[in-house]
Scaffold this motif. Structure first.
Motif, short mmCIF file in Angstrom:
data_model
loop_
_atom_site.label_atom_id
_atom_site.label_comp_id
_atom_site.label_asym_id
_atom_site.label_seq_id
_atom_site.Cartn_x
_atom_site.Cartn_y
_atom_site.Cartn_z
N CYS A 40 0.85 -1.20 0.00
CA CYS A 40 0.00 0.00 0.00
C CYS A 40 0.88 1.25 0.00
CB CYS A 40 -0.87 0.02 1.26
SG CYS A 40 -1.62 -1.57 1.67
N PRO A 41 0.30 2.40 -0.34
CA PRO A 41 1.09 3.64 -0.41
C PRO A 41 1.88 3.94 0.86
CG PRO A 41 -1.19 4.04 -1.11
CD PRO A 41 -1.11 2.61 -0.71
N GLN A 42 1.28 3.66 2.02
CA GLN A 42 1.96 4.04 3.28
C GLN A 42 3.29 3.31 3.45
OE1 GLN A 42 -1.18 3.12 2.84
NE2 GLN A 42 -2.00 1.85 4.48
N TYR A 43 3.46 2.17 2.79
CA TYR A 43 4.72 1.42 2.95
C TYR A 43 5.77 1.82 1.92
CZ TYR A 43 1.37 -0.81 5.89
OH TYR A 43 0.40 -1.01 6.84
N LEU A 44 5.33 2.61 0.93
CA LEU A 44 6.29 3.18 -0.03
C LEU A 44 6.64 4.62 0.32
CD1 LEU A 44 4.75 2.02 -3.45
CD2 LEU A 44 6.86 1.18 -2.41
N PHE A 45 5.66 5.34 0.87
CA PHE A 45 5.81 6.80 0.98
C PHE A 45 5.85 7.32 2.40
CE2 PHE A 45 3.52 5.80 -3.04
CZ PHE A 45 4.59 6.05 -3.88
N LEU A 46 5.67 6.43 3.39
CA LEU A 46 5.84 6.85 4.79
C LEU A 46 6.93 5.99 5.42
CD1 LEU A 46 2.11 7.18 5.98
CD2 LEU A 46 3.60 8.97 5.06
N GLN A 47 7.43 6.47 6.55
CA GLN A 47 8.45 5.71 7.29
C GLN A 47 8.06 5.65 8.76
OE1 GLN A 47 12.49 6.96 6.85
NE2 GLN A 47 12.25 7.32 4.65
N ALA A 48 8.69 4.72 9.47
CA ALA A 48 8.40 4.54 10.89
C ALA A 48 8.45 5.86 11.64
CB ALA A 48 9.38 3.54 11.50
N GLU A 49 9.46 6.68 11.35
CA GLU A 49 9.65 7.89 12.16
C GLU A 49 8.60 8.97 11.91
OE1 GLU A 49 13.22 7.55 10.34
OE2 GLU A 49 13.31 9.56 9.46
N ASP A 50 7.77 8.81 10.86
CA ASP A 50 6.71 9.79 10.63
C ASP A 50 5.75 9.88 11.81
OD1 ASP A 50 7.09 11.04 8.06
OD2 ASP A 50 6.78 9.07 7.18
N ILE A 51 5.64 8.81 12.57
CA ILE A 51 4.69 8.79 13.68
C ILE A 51 5.25 9.50 14.93
CG2 ILE A 51 5.39 6.59 14.77
CD1 ILE A 51 2.38 5.90 14.91
N ASP A 52 6.54 9.80 14.88
CA ASP A 52 7.20 10.43 16.03
C ASP A 52 7.07 11.95 15.93
OD1 ASP A 52 8.75 11.13 18.14
OD2 ASP A 52 10.59 10.19 17.42
N ARG A 53 5.93 12.46 16.36
CA ARG A 53 5.64 13.90 16.29
C ARG A 53 5.11 14.42 17.61
NH1 ARG A 53 4.63 15.29 10.25
NH2 ARG A 53 5.69 13.44 9.46
N ASP A 54 5.10 15.73 17.75
CA ASP A 54 4.64 16.33 19.00
C ASP A 54 3.17 16.04 19.26
OD1 ASP A 54 7.11 17.32 19.49
OD2 ASP A 54 6.70 19.32 18.69
N GLY A 55 2.82 15.96 20.51
CA GLY A 55 1.42 15.80 20.91
C GLY A 55 0.81 14.58 20.26
N MET A 56 -0.40 14.77 19.73
CA MET A 56 -1.10 13.64 19.13
C MET A 56 -0.94 13.62 17.62
SD MET A 56 -1.99 12.29 21.86
CE MET A 56 -3.09 10.93 21.51
N GLU A 57 -0.17 14.55 17.06
CA GLU A 57 -0.01 14.62 15.60
C GLU A 57 0.38 13.28 14.98
OE1 GLU A 57 -1.62 17.50 14.19
OE2 GLU A 57 -0.13 16.88 12.72
N GLY A 58 1.20 12.54 15.71
CA GLY A 58 1.67 11.26 15.18
C GLY A 58 0.55 10.29 14.85
N ALA A 59 -0.59 10.48 15.54
CA ALA A 59 -1.72 9.56 15.31
C ALA A 59 -2.18 9.57 13.86
CB ALA A 59 -2.88 9.91 16.24
N LYS A 60 -1.94 10.70 13.18
CA LYS A 60 -2.32 10.79 11.76
C LYS A 60 -1.55 9.79 10.91
CE LYS A 60 -3.57 15.69 11.78
NZ LYS A 60 -3.17 17.06 11.38
N PHE A 61 -0.46 9.26 11.44
CA PHE A 61 0.39 8.34 10.67
C PHE A 61 0.31 6.92 11.22
CE2 PHE A 61 1.81 12.61 10.21
CZ PHE A 61 2.16 12.73 8.87
N CYS A 62 -0.69 6.69 12.08
CA CYS A 62 -0.79 5.39 12.73
C CYS A 62 -1.55 4.39 11.87
CB CYS A 62 -1.52 5.55 14.07
SG CYS A 62 -2.09 3.98 14.74
N CYS A 63 -0.86 3.34 11.45
CA CYS A 63 -1.55 2.26 10.77
C CYS A 63 -0.87 0.94 11.14
CB CYS A 63 -1.55 2.47 9.26
SG CYS A 63 0.07 2.67 8.54
N SER A 64 -1.58 -0.15 10.87
CA SER A 64 -1.03 -1.47 11.21
C SER A 64 -0.99 -2.35 9.99
CB SER A 64 -1.90 -2.16 12.26
OG SER A 64 -1.77 -1.50 13.48
N PRO A 65 0.15 -3.01 9.76
CA PRO A 65 1.42 -2.79 10.44
C PRO A 65 1.94 -1.38 10.16
CG PRO A 65 1.55 -4.63 8.83
CD PRO A 65 0.21 -4.02 8.71
N PRO A 66 2.83 -0.89 11.03
CA PRO A 66 3.39 0.44 10.79
C PRO A 66 4.42 0.41 9.65
CG PRO A 66 4.33 -0.53 12.78
CD PRO A 66 3.33 -1.50 12.26
#
Ligand code: DUC
Ligand code: ZN
Ligand code: ZN
Ligand code: ZN
Length: 489
Positions: A265-291
């Motif tokens: 899926c796109p998230q595994y080509l265009f996102l990375q693990a560290e995208d979820i490491d953001r201030d406050g709850m912002e990281g939740a926007k990048f939360c998917c399983s598997p990460p």
């Protein structure tokens, strides 16, 4: 013998070739492909545009209650409108059984809701969470006969998970009646064990989701799923593959001749693990399983898509609004265990892969078509109607402008999510006209059809004959034979 619609002078690509021709359409079906066709009642000049089979997105969550009881933000109207604007003309989404439901009631409910809202064609995979005796022996075979020829089962999530014995039961019934089994492969106890230790120490932020879902949980479960499928000799399709080790396990099994298929899926080509490491709850926007994994995993996914180890590229569109009702049921206090899992992507799936894959030379246009349309049609039993520009098939067509550049912004998308994890990226190549069964669905950046005009796709037995450019004919034939044997007995 005139045409309702003629699309002329386009550069047509299928999964196996590219050529210039006109396409003649009558009653929603392609009836001619040749140069200099006569004028149609409507006549579209596609000079300078690429004409591709409409995208098939075989993994979307629309108007679905999640295992945790959260309702998706997109209903069958907004979800299919968003899909259409992104060049997708068919979706398969999930009809989710909760453990007390009878599966026939579940399908009836989803069918009724989709019927009145969808603007493109749709079908369902059944999510099976309670494979009791009656379901296995009676309901499931009936459902498969009614054109729902695929189901998804889970190896994790308390509300969804099946144990290995139940997975074997489901595989056996699917093999007997000819359905594709999609598997969410993550090791439940590994995730539980890590999560418990994190929570005990007060680590609740979104970024801990990616730590709890270690890549080994995916690769272990994938190996186990494949082993179960080999034991009963029934094909299996591993969905949303994220990690490099998982890709390698699937490749090895396929080299052994196992009927194992996989999706990414796109998230595994265009996102990375560290995208979820953001201030406050912002990281939740990048939360998917598997990460998403690291750069090596991204490279492995590209390679797997290129060499056929991964046969389908879907969005896994899982739309949750970033407010109290969706992603974060408890607001700032929501722990990573309680966040809704999943990211939106149904509208950007194709533009992302076109821009970063085709335009940047990582994939040929034929590979793009195979991964985004043709292979889905074969894998899920709809190749007699969809997935290729061919006489006799539905006129599901997308006209792409390979020169058109645009910047991604959630405000320009048509879903009901309100954010996109791909905000701000510049992409080249956009779908500018979209046709479903010869009806113009999107043109001039405007929706052209009514809600409820999409149709249910009753699907045949899956016949995963995967055409790959660059695969030797000998290997292909061998695969074809083993697959036919498995499915047609
Ligand atoms: N599985 C999916 O298929 N989508 C979203 C989250 C998940 O666990
Ligand atoms: Zn899943
Ligand atoms: Zn999903
Ligand atoms: Zn343009």
């Amino acid at each position: 013998d005139s045409f309702d619609l003629t699309i002329r002078n386009g550069r047509i690509s299928n999964a196996d070739n590219t050529f210039h021709a006109d396409i003649g359409i009558k009653n929603g079906v392609i009836t001619a492909i040749a140069k200099n066709l006569p004028k149609g009642a409507k006549d579209v000049d596609a000079t300078g545009l690429w004409v591709l089979p409409g995208g098939i997105d075989s993994h979307t969550h629309i108007e679905q209650l999640s295992g945790m009881g959260v309702m998706c933000a997109d209903d069958f109207y907004s979800g299919t409108v968003s899909a259409a604007f992104g060049g997708t003309t068919s979706i398969l989404s999930f009809a989710a059984q909760h453990r007390k439901d009878r599966v026939k009631d579940v399908l009836e409910d989803y069918t009724r809701r989709a019927q009145e809202k969808a603007v493109i064609d749709y079908g369902f995979h059944l999510i099976l969470t309670n494979p009791d005796e009656e379901t296995l022996s009676r309901d499931l075979p009936d459902v498969i006969r009614d054109g729902v020829t695929s189901l998804k089962v889970y190896m994790t999530y308390d509300a969804l998970k099946l144990d290995d014995c139940q997975l074997l039961d489901v595989l056996a019934v699917a093999g007997e009646h000819g359905a594709m089994v999609m598997l969410h492969a993550e090791n439940h106890d590994m995730i539980r064990w890590i999560a418990r230790r994190l929570l005990e120490n007060g680590h609740i932020a979104p970024k801990y989701h990616a730590i709890a879902h270690d890549a080994l949980a995916e690769s272990e479960a994938t190996h186990r799923a494949i082993t179960l499928s080999r034991l009963v000799d029934v094909p299996v399709l591993i969905v949303h593959v994220a990690g490099s080790e998982t890709v390698e396990i699937i490749r090895q099994a396929r080299n052994l001749g196992a009927s194992v298929y996989a999706e990414s899926c796109p998230q595994y080509l265009f996102l990375q693990a560290e995208d979820i490491d953001r201030d406050g709850m912002e990281g939740a926007k990048f939360c998917c399983s598997p990460p998403p994994g690291d750069v090596r995993s991204q490279e492995a996914i590209w390679q797997g898509l290129k060499d056929g180890t991964l046969a389908v590229y879907s969005s896994d569109h899982a739309p949750y609004r970033f407010d109290g009702s969706g992603k974060l049921p408890k607001g700032e206090q929501t722990s990573f265990k309680e966040m809704a899992n999943g990211v939106p992507g149904v509208e950007l799936r194709l533009p992302l892969l076109f821009s970063e894959g085709v335009m940047k030379g990582r994939l040929t246009i034929e590979e793009f078509v195979a991964l985004t349309s043709t292979n889905h049609a074969h894998m899920y039993g709809m190749a007699s109607r969809k997935g290729s520009i061919q006489i006799g098939l539905d006129a599901d067509l997308v006209l792409w402008d390979p020169e058109h550049k645009a910047q991604v912004a959630a405000s320009k998308l048509h879903d009901n999510v309100g954010y996109t994890p791909y905000e701000g990226r510049t992409l080249q190549g956009w779908p500018v006209q979209v046709y479903s069964r010869g009806r113009c669905v999107v043109k001039d950046n405007t929706l052209q059809v009514e809600r409820g005009s999409g149709q249910f796709i009753a699907r045949d037995r899956p016949a995963p004959v995967v055409q790959r450019t660059g695969t030797s004919p000998g290997r292909n034939l061998f695969r074809r034979l083993t697959q036919l044997e498995t499915f047609k007995k």
